[in-house]
Each structure stands twice: as structure tokens, then as C-alpha cells.
Design a protein around this motif. Structure first.
Motif, PDB file in Angstrom:
ATOM      1  N   GLN A  52       0.827  -1.205   0.000  1.00 39.67           N
ATOM      2  CA  GLN A  52       0.000   0.000   0.000  1.00 39.67           C
ATOM      3  C   GLN A  52       0.854   1.245   0.000  1.00 39.67           C
ATOM      4  N   TYR A  61       3.494   9.445  -4.643  1.00 38.52           N
ATOM      5  CA  TYR A  61       2.073   9.137  -4.864  1.00 38.52           C
ATOM      6  C   TYR A  61       1.174  10.158  -4.166  1.00 38.52           C
ATOM      7  N   ILE A  82     -11.540   9.417  -0.157  1.00 36.39           N
ATOM      8  CA  ILE A  82     -12.075   8.077   0.051  1.00 36.39           C
ATOM      9  C   ILE A  82     -10.884   7.147   0.265  1.00 36.39           C
ATOM     10  N   GLY A  83     -10.927   6.352   1.336  1.00 36.93           N
ATOM     11  CA  GLY A  83      -9.800   5.482   1.655  1.00 36.93           C
ATOM     12  C   GLY A  83      -8.700   6.281   2.335  1.00 36.93           C
ATOM     13  N   ASP A  86      -3.756   5.543   5.604  1.00 37.69           N
ATOM     14  CA  ASP A  86      -2.415   5.807   6.144  1.00 37.69           C
ATOM     15  C   ASP A  86      -2.214   7.292   6.446  1.00 37.69           C
ATOM     16  N   VAL A 105     -13.326   9.346   4.288  1.00 41.11           N
ATOM     17  CA  VAL A 105     -14.161   8.160   4.536  1.00 41.11           C
ATOM     18  C   VAL A 105     -13.306   6.917   4.339  1.00 41.11           C
ATOM     19  N   ASP A 156      -8.283   7.324  -2.732  1.00 41.29           N
ATOM     20  CA  ASP A 156      -6.993   6.682  -2.459  1.00 41.29           C
ATOM     21  C   ASP A 156      -7.284   5.275  -1.940  1.00 41.29           C
ATOM     22  N   PRO A 163     -12.429  -5.035  -0.302  1.00 40.96           N
ATOM     23  CA  PRO A 163     -13.294  -3.867  -0.023  1.00 40.96           C
ATOM     24  C   PRO A 163     -13.119  -2.743  -1.044  1.00 40.96           C
ATOM     25  N   GLN A 189      -6.781   6.668  -7.574  1.00 37.34           N
ATOM     26  CA  GLN A 189      -5.736   5.675  -7.771  1.00 37.34           C
ATOM     27  C   GLN A 189      -6.263   4.689  -8.798  1.00 37.34           C
TER      28      GLN A 189
HETATM   29  N1  SAM Z   1      -1.751   4.143  -1.989  1.00 41.29           N
HETATM   30  C1  SAM Z   1      -2.364   2.830  -1.923  1.00 41.29           C
HETATM   31  C2  SAM Z   1      -2.553   2.266  -3.298  1.00 41.29           C
HETATM   32  O1  SAM Z   1      -2.323   2.983  -4.260  1.00 41.29           O
HETATM   33  O2  SAM Z   1      -2.899   1.068  -3.381  1.00 41.29           O
HETATM   34  C3  SAM Z   1      -3.640   2.910  -1.150  1.00 41.29           C
HETATM   35  C4  SAM Z   1      -3.357   3.166   0.272  1.00 41.29           C
HETATM   36  S1  SAM Z   1      -4.657   3.308   1.421  1.00 41.29           S
HETATM   37  C5  SAM Z   1      -3.965   2.347   2.672  1.00 41.29           C
HETATM   38  C6  SAM Z   1      -5.996   2.347   0.776  1.00 41.29           C
HETATM   39  C7  SAM Z   1      -7.150   2.442   1.742  1.00 41.29           C
HETATM   40  O3  SAM Z   1      -8.405   2.181   1.104  1.00 41.29           O
HETATM   41  C8  SAM Z   1      -7.058   1.445   2.916  1.00 41.29           C
HETATM   42  O4  SAM Z   1      -6.919   2.168   4.108  1.00 41.29           O
HETATM   43  C9  SAM Z   1      -8.383   0.673   2.849  1.00 41.29           C
HETATM   44  O5  SAM Z   1      -8.868   0.322   4.131  1.00 41.29           O
HETATM   45  C10 SAM Z   1      -9.263   1.685   2.142  1.00 41.29           C
HETATM   46  N2  SAM Z   1     -10.480   1.133   1.521  1.00 41.29           N
HETATM   47  C11 SAM Z   1     -10.602   0.013   0.784  1.00 41.29           C
HETATM   48  N3  SAM Z   1     -11.871  -0.149   0.371  1.00 41.29           N
HETATM   49  C12 SAM Z   1     -12.587   0.908   0.874  1.00 41.29           C
HETATM   50  C13 SAM Z   1     -13.958   1.305   0.797  1.00 41.29           C
HETATM   51  N4  SAM Z   1     -14.850   0.572   0.105  1.00 41.29           N
HETATM   52  N5  SAM Z   1     -14.335   2.450   1.412  1.00 41.29           N
HETATM   53  C14 SAM Z   1     -13.415   3.207   2.096  1.00 41.29           C
HETATM   54  N6  SAM Z   1     -12.104   2.875   2.230  1.00 41.29           N
HETATM   55  C15 SAM Z   1     -11.703   1.732   1.611  1.00 41.29           C
END
Ligand code: SAM
Length: 285
Positions: A52, A61, A82-83, A86, A105, A156, A163, A189
């Protein structure tokens, strides 16, 4: 745990990291979360076997997914993330003093908690910014139900596996459109085009029926293996991605933010796509 951890995003190819120390590893309510230390990239966060973010290359990024839409818009006051559990996107958004409110969110509280503890350099206290409103929930539910409006939406998300899958659907894009103010921008992303070409063409088709202008921009992020990472772009204002360099330079100077990757010239250049991506996009039209 062996001395090496290998990513499982692709069946036939993968990157591996030496593991000096594991800080956290557990199944959360939504996904498998691991944070370990690697001699080259520092602390690494993995969700469901997919890298991630890492301490060493996260800035590329997070700066590009944040400052390109915000400085293209030029007057964004309300931002939705969204997401981004981190905290890297939130950190970069909060650098913009012109932003008055940011809602984030994130579906998994554990990602936020573990990132705060083991990757503090990502959020750098942004979760405590008075402008930040953190919502724990599914991003697709939020954008289809909220009555709030935003100027820029940044998705993101994880890859379209688990999910994160719903965040690449037409329902999600329609939901984003409904909660964007006039002149709003969606940036997401959207995977490494050379390795995940279907992600580009599928998103292109889905965005085409939602926004007057849908395109992609790119940046190479070392630990998103296989070449340039694409960011999907949706807006009803096609001029945004053709802004003169002088305008971007003025806005960047006025924002007075410190970056390590983003600058106005690389912003402009990011929308110059290789021919194989343009050919793939032409086939979706
Ligand atoms: N930079 C990374 C990438 O390019 O793959 C993404 C990093 S960030 C950690 C991704 C986030 O999306 C995670 O915290 C995950 O829990 C969240 N996530 C995944 N599905 C989601 C959803 N349906 N709604 C909200 N957050 C979500």
C-alpha cells in the motif's frame, strides 16, 4: 516469518522485500494488515498481500494524487478523501491553507490506528487537523447517500480486490459526480497501466458516461511495480488539464507548500501519456 515477504498482486510476477522486523500483523474487520521494516524502503504497509505504501516512496504518490487536482481546480475549499487510511493524502491536502474542510471516509479504523502508531510520518498529525472530519465507513455508501458537496474528491483506495472493488464501479463514479460541486474534479488511484491495462480501459469507459472530460495522468512510484501508476481524472471542465504552466506556477507559489516530487512542470508533464495507453483509451471510444 521468513526473511523475505513477497507481494501476491500478480500470479506470474512479484516483488519481494527482506523483513527486518514486523510491527503489526493481523486480520482486521475488513482485510489482512501487516506493517514491517525493510532495509531499502523503511516501514512498509501491506493490505491483503499488496503493498500500500512505504516510508521511502510515499511522497511521490501522495503529492501527485493531491496537488494535481487541487492546483488544477484553483479554488477548492471542500475536499473528500475516500480510503487513504495511512493519512498521506490527508497530510498533503491539509498543506493547502485555502482548503476549509476535508472529509475522509475510510472503511477500516485499524488502518488509521496502525498507521498513526507505526507510520506517523504519513499523517504527521493531519488526523487532528481542525478541518478534518474522519468517517469510518464504506466510500461507496457515503458518496451515494451524503448530502454534502465537495470541490475535489480523491479516491486513495486499495486495488479493485476485496473492499476496494466497489470504488472502481459506475455506481461509485456516479456517486462522486452527485456530490461534486459544479467545476469539481475527481482523481483516483487507478493502478499500474502496463501491468493492469484492463483497469485503465474499464475506468475510462465508466468515467466517460459520468464526466465530460475523463483522462489519466501518471507518475512512477517504485513500489507500485511495473512502470507508471495511473491516476484517473474526471471533470466537466476539459480546460483544467490544459492549464498554462504560468497559472500552475502562480498557484503553487501562492499555496506556499513544500514538496519533494510535485512541481508545476511535472504536473503538466504527468498528463502526457505513452502511446500504448492512448491507443487503449482510443479503443474505448
Ligand atoms: N496508496 C495505496 C494504493 O495505491 O494502493 C492505497 C493506500 S490506502 C492504505 C488504501 C485504503 O483504502 C485502505 O486504508 C483501505 O482500508 C481503504 N479502503 C478500501 N476499500 C474501501 C472502501 N470501500 N471504502 C473506504 N475505504 C476503503
Amino acid at each position: 516469518m521468513s526473511k523475505y515477504w513477497s507481494e501476491t498482486l500478480y500470479d506470474a510476477y512479484g516483488q519481494s522485500f527482506s523483513v527486518d522486523k514486523i510491527y503489526f500483523e493481523s486480520k482486521t474487520e475488513h482485510q489482512h494488515l501487516m506493517i514491517f521494516h525493510n532495509a531499502m524502503f523503511g516501514r512498509v504497509m501491506v493490505l491483503d498481500g499488496i503493498v500500500q505504501t512505504t516510508e521511502k516512496d510515499e511522497f511521490i504518490y501522495h503529492e501527485m494524487l493531491t496537488h494535481v487536482p487541487l492546483l488544477s481546480h484553483g479554488a477548492a475549499k471542500r475536499v473528500l478523501i475516500i480510503g487513504g487510511g495511512d493519512g498521506g493524502i490527508l497530510r498533503e491536502v491539509c498543506k493547502h491553507k485555502s482548503v476549509e474542510h476535508v472529509t475522509q471516509v475510510e472503511i477500516d479504523q485499524a488502518v488509521i490506528d496502525m498507521a498513526k502508531e507505526y507510520l506517523p510520518g504519513h499523517s504527521k498529525g493531519a488526523f487532528d487537523d481542525s478541518r478534518a472530519n474522519i468517517v469510518i465507513g464504506d466510500g461507496i455508501k457515503f458518496v451515494t447517500e451524503t448530502d454534502e458537496k465537495f470541490d475535489v474528491i480523491i479516491s486513495d483506495s486499495t486495488d479493485p480486490i476485496g473492499p476496494g472493488e466497489v470504488l472502481f464501479t459506475s455506481t461509485f463514479y456516479d456517486g462522486c459526480k452527485r456530490c461534486l460541486n459544479d467545476g469539481g474534479i475527481l482523481a483516483t488511484q487507478n493502478g499500474v497501466a502496463f501491468m493492469q491495462p484492463d483497469e485503465v480501459t474499464t475506468t475510462a469507459k465508466r468515467l466517460a458516461s459520468v464526466f465530460a472530460d475523463r483522462y489519466f495522468y501518471a507518475a512512477a512510484v517504485p513500489t507500485y511495480v511495473g512502470g507508471i501508476m495511473t491516476f484517473a481524472w474526471g471533470t466537466d471542465n476539459p480546460e483544467y488539464r490544459k492549464l498554462a504552466l504560468e497559472i500552475l506556477e502562480q498557484r503553487f507559489a501562492a499555496a506556499n507548500i513544500q514538496t519533494k516530487y510535485y512541481n508545476p512542470e511535472i504536473h503538466r508533464a504527468a498528463f502526457a501519456l505513452p502511446q500504448y495507453i492512448i491507443n487503449a483509451l482510443n479503443e474505448t471510444e
